[in-house]
Write a protein that holds these residues in place. Structure first.
Motif, PDB file in Angstrom:
ATOM      1  N   LEU A 175      76.516 -24.085  11.998  1.00  0.00           N
ATOM      2  CA  LEU A 175      76.131 -25.459  12.298  1.00  0.00           C
ATOM      3  C   LEU A 175      75.586 -26.051  10.984  1.00  0.00           C
ATOM      4  N   ARG A 176      74.540 -25.290  10.409  1.00  0.00           N
ATOM      5  CA  ARG A 176      73.875 -25.747   9.176  1.00  0.00           C
ATOM      6  C   ARG A 176      74.958 -25.888   8.074  1.00  0.00           C
ATOM      7  N   ASN A 177      75.964 -25.006   8.076  1.00  0.00           N
ATOM      8  CA  ASN A 177      76.973 -25.017   7.124  1.00  0.00           C
ATOM      9  C   ASN A 177      77.792 -26.513   7.309  1.00  0.00           C
ATOM     10  N   GLU A 178      77.991 -26.926   8.465  1.00  0.00           N
ATOM     11  CA  GLU A 178      78.465 -28.033   8.833  1.00  0.00           C
ATOM     12  C   GLU A 178      77.696 -29.456   8.561  1.00  0.00           C
ATOM     13  N   GLY A 179      76.439 -29.191   8.169  1.00  0.00           N
ATOM     14  CA  GLY A 179      75.472 -30.385   7.903  1.00  0.00           C
ATOM     15  C   GLY A 179      74.332 -30.370   8.603  1.00  0.00           C
ATOM     16  N   LEU A 180      74.190 -29.722   9.514  1.00  0.00           N
ATOM     17  CA  LEU A 180      72.832 -29.753  10.625  1.00  0.00           C
ATOM     18  C   LEU A 180      71.504 -29.465   9.551  1.00  0.00           C
ATOM     19  N   GLY A 181      70.543 -30.315   9.603  1.00  0.00           N
ATOM     20  CA  GLY A 181      69.498 -29.961   8.887  1.00  0.00           C
ATOM     21  C   GLY A 181      68.253 -29.707   9.866  1.00  0.00           C
ATOM     22  N   LEU A 182      67.152 -28.905   9.203  1.00  0.00           N
ATOM     23  CA  LEU A 182      65.803 -28.761  10.103  1.00  0.00           C
ATOM     24  C   LEU A 182      65.159 -29.603   9.741  1.00  0.00           C
ATOM     25  N   LYS A 183      64.344 -29.822  10.950  1.00  0.00           N
ATOM     26  CA  LYS A 183      62.770 -30.669  10.692  1.00  0.00           C
ATOM     27  C   LYS A 183      61.834 -29.812  11.009  1.00  0.00           C
ATOM     28  N   VAL A 184      60.777 -29.411  10.092  1.00  0.00           N
ATOM     29  CA  VAL A 184      59.994 -28.538  10.145  1.00  0.00           C
ATOM     30  C   VAL A 184      58.487 -29.532  10.301  1.00  0.00           C
ATOM     31  N   GLY A 185      57.622 -29.008  11.099  1.00  0.00           N
ATOM     32  CA  GLY A 185      56.380 -29.630  11.179  1.00  0.00           C
ATOM     33  C   GLY A 185      55.422 -28.608  10.792  1.00  0.00           C
ATOM     34  N   ALA A 186      54.343 -29.279   9.933  1.00  0.00           N
ATOM     35  CA  ALA A 186      53.052 -28.425   9.426  1.00  0.00           C
ATOM     36  C   ALA A 186      51.960 -29.244   9.355  1.00  0.00           C
ATOM     37  N   VAL A 187      50.757 -28.780   9.192  1.00  0.00           N
ATOM     38  CA  VAL A 187      49.581 -29.510   8.837  1.00  0.00           C
ATOM     39  C   VAL A 187      49.097 -29.387   7.476  1.00  0.00           C
ATOM     40  N   VAL A 188      48.164 -30.424   7.132  1.00  0.00           N
ATOM     41  CA  VAL A 188      47.614 -30.262   6.120  1.00  0.00           C
ATOM     42  C   VAL A 188      46.020 -30.025   5.913  1.00  0.00           C
ATOM     43  N   TRP A 189      45.504 -29.704   6.941  1.00  0.00           N
ATOM     44  CA  TRP A 189      44.167 -29.451   7.177  1.00  0.00           C
ATOM     45  C   TRP A 189      43.807 -28.159   8.064  1.00  0.00           C
ATOM     46  N   ARG A 190      42.441 -27.601   8.238  1.00  0.00           N
ATOM     47  CA  ARG A 190      42.238 -26.937   9.220  1.00  0.00           C
ATOM     48  C   ARG A 190      41.018 -27.558   9.770  1.00  0.00           C
ATOM     49  N   GLU A 191      40.832 -27.012  11.155  1.00  0.00           N
ATOM     50  CA  GLU A 191      39.635 -27.320  11.884  1.00  0.00           C
ATOM     51  C   GLU A 191      38.584 -26.237  12.056  1.00  0.00           C
ATOM     52  N   GLU A 192      37.267 -26.825  11.760  1.00  0.00           N
ATOM     53  CA  GLU A 192      36.056 -25.918  11.921  1.00  0.00           C
ATOM     54  C   GLU A 192      34.964 -26.628  12.932  1.00  0.00           C
TER      55      GLU A 192
END
Length: 351
Positions: free
Chosen positions: A37-54
């Motif tokens: 599927l990825r060779n056919e053009g499917l891309g991935l959407k990845v979630g991440a954060v830019v902080w940490r909680e204290e």
């Protein structure tokens, strides 16, 4: 164009070479089918954060019993507890079955926990995700839910939310103000981060967020955050995967750039063609209605073609998979979408 360039062209209101096809990476099992599927053009959407909680003055106690996690938050002003069911869905998700706020007596403790929460900039997870993904998709920054949705989904549940809204308006508004203050602090960190796309992480559904609640609480919240993010040339999207027909005109008034996870019939209640008419200045990141998978690849192919016709000429539009899919026919149905886009998805559309 590579996949990242194609997707970012849509996000930026530019012209892609093809209609993008994206899938949450956590929904995409590894293996031959995924590679194909990825060779056919499917891309991935990845979630991440830019902080940490204290939380320096909160002690958290966890206990796992079978398929449940029991969590207790101990603070100087008292304790609250919650219960989650784990191991749910395709990606092993969880579901809160007992919320921290069970009555008005719990508001003080939750307010203390929120006030005690410190957000610290931390770009490590986000930068590693971008490095690992490369041009095979995009990495978005998950923000916290809007204060209203945090109260509904994370802290109270819908029943206690409704009770608090009408029986304890002073306590409700006081907690809401605390959540808004902490959200402002978090969005300030996000605005200074390397993330280009910010997802509000809500689950907007008119059956839960009425037009009155949406207009009073959601519209002004995202207007404020969008103003901050736009100064830094960032894009704000929100996860709106529910029934939106009753909210369509209010959504058009928001300053959100992208309606993410928009789900048309037969799951949602707003046709794509109508959404495009109402949201002329917004990108629609459409979640393919997962129930169609149960009907098999031919039905998926037919639905995909119809969606492309509704999306004509294809500007400000992409197809995504953002929700759990039925295991039945899963890969053959994903291939059906991919094949239709390969055959008919060149921009501008010419169906």
């Amino acid at each position: 164009m590579n996949i990242r360039e194609r997707v970012m062209a849509v996000y930026r209101g530019e012209e892609p070479d093809r209609i993008p096809f994206l899938m949450y990476d956590v929904l995409c099992p590894r293996g031959y089918a995924a590679r194909k599927l990825r060779n056919e053009g499917l891309g991935l959407k990845v979630g991440a954060v830019v902080w940490r909680e204290e939380r320096p003055h909160v002690r958290v106690e966890n206990k796992v019993v079978g398929n449940y996690v029991y969590t207790t938050f101990h603070t100087p002003v008292g304790s609250v507890s919650m219960k989650q069911r784990i191991g749910l869905g395709f990606v092993g998700g969880s579901w809160i079955v007992e919320y921290p706020i069970k009555g008005v007596q719990d508001f003080e403790v939750i307010e203390f926990i929120m006030e005690d929460t410190e957000y610290v900039p931390d770009y490590k997870q986000f930068l590693e995700a971008e490095k690992n993904l490369g041009n095979d998709g995009i990495v978005v920054c998950w923000a916290c839910r809007s204060p209203l949705q945090r109260m509904q989904i994370e802290l109270m549940g819908y029943k206690n939310f409704a009770i608090a809204l009408y029986r304890y308006p002073k306590d409700f508004k006081r907690l809401l103000r605390v959540l808004e203050k902490k959200a402002d602090e978090l969005y300030q960190i996000i605005a200074e981060s390397p993330a280009e796309i910010v997802n509000g992480s809500d689950n907007i559904n008119s059956e839960i967020v009425s037009p009155k609640l949406f207009e009073e609480y959601i519209v002004p919240f995202y207007k404020k955050q969008a103003k901050l993010l736009h100064k830094k040339d960032k894009i704000l999207e929100d996860h709106m995967d529910g029934k939106l027909n009753q909210l369509k005109h209010l959504i058009s008034k928001t300053d959100i750039d992208v309606i993410e996870a928009f789900t048309p019939p037969p799951v949602g209640d707003l046709p794509l063609s109508e959404a495009r008419t109402v949201w002329k200045d917004k990108v629609i990141s459409l979640n393919f209605p997962e129930s169609v998978f149960l009907e098999g690849p031919d039905a998926v192919r037919k639905t995909t073609l119809n969606l492309l016709r509704e999306a004509f000429p294809g500007d400000n539009f992409m197809i995504t998979i953002t929700e759990d899919m039925p295991a039945e026919n899963q890969w053959s149905c994903l291939s059906a979408i991919s094949n239709v886009l390969k055959e008919y998805g060149s921009y501008p559309l010419s169906l």
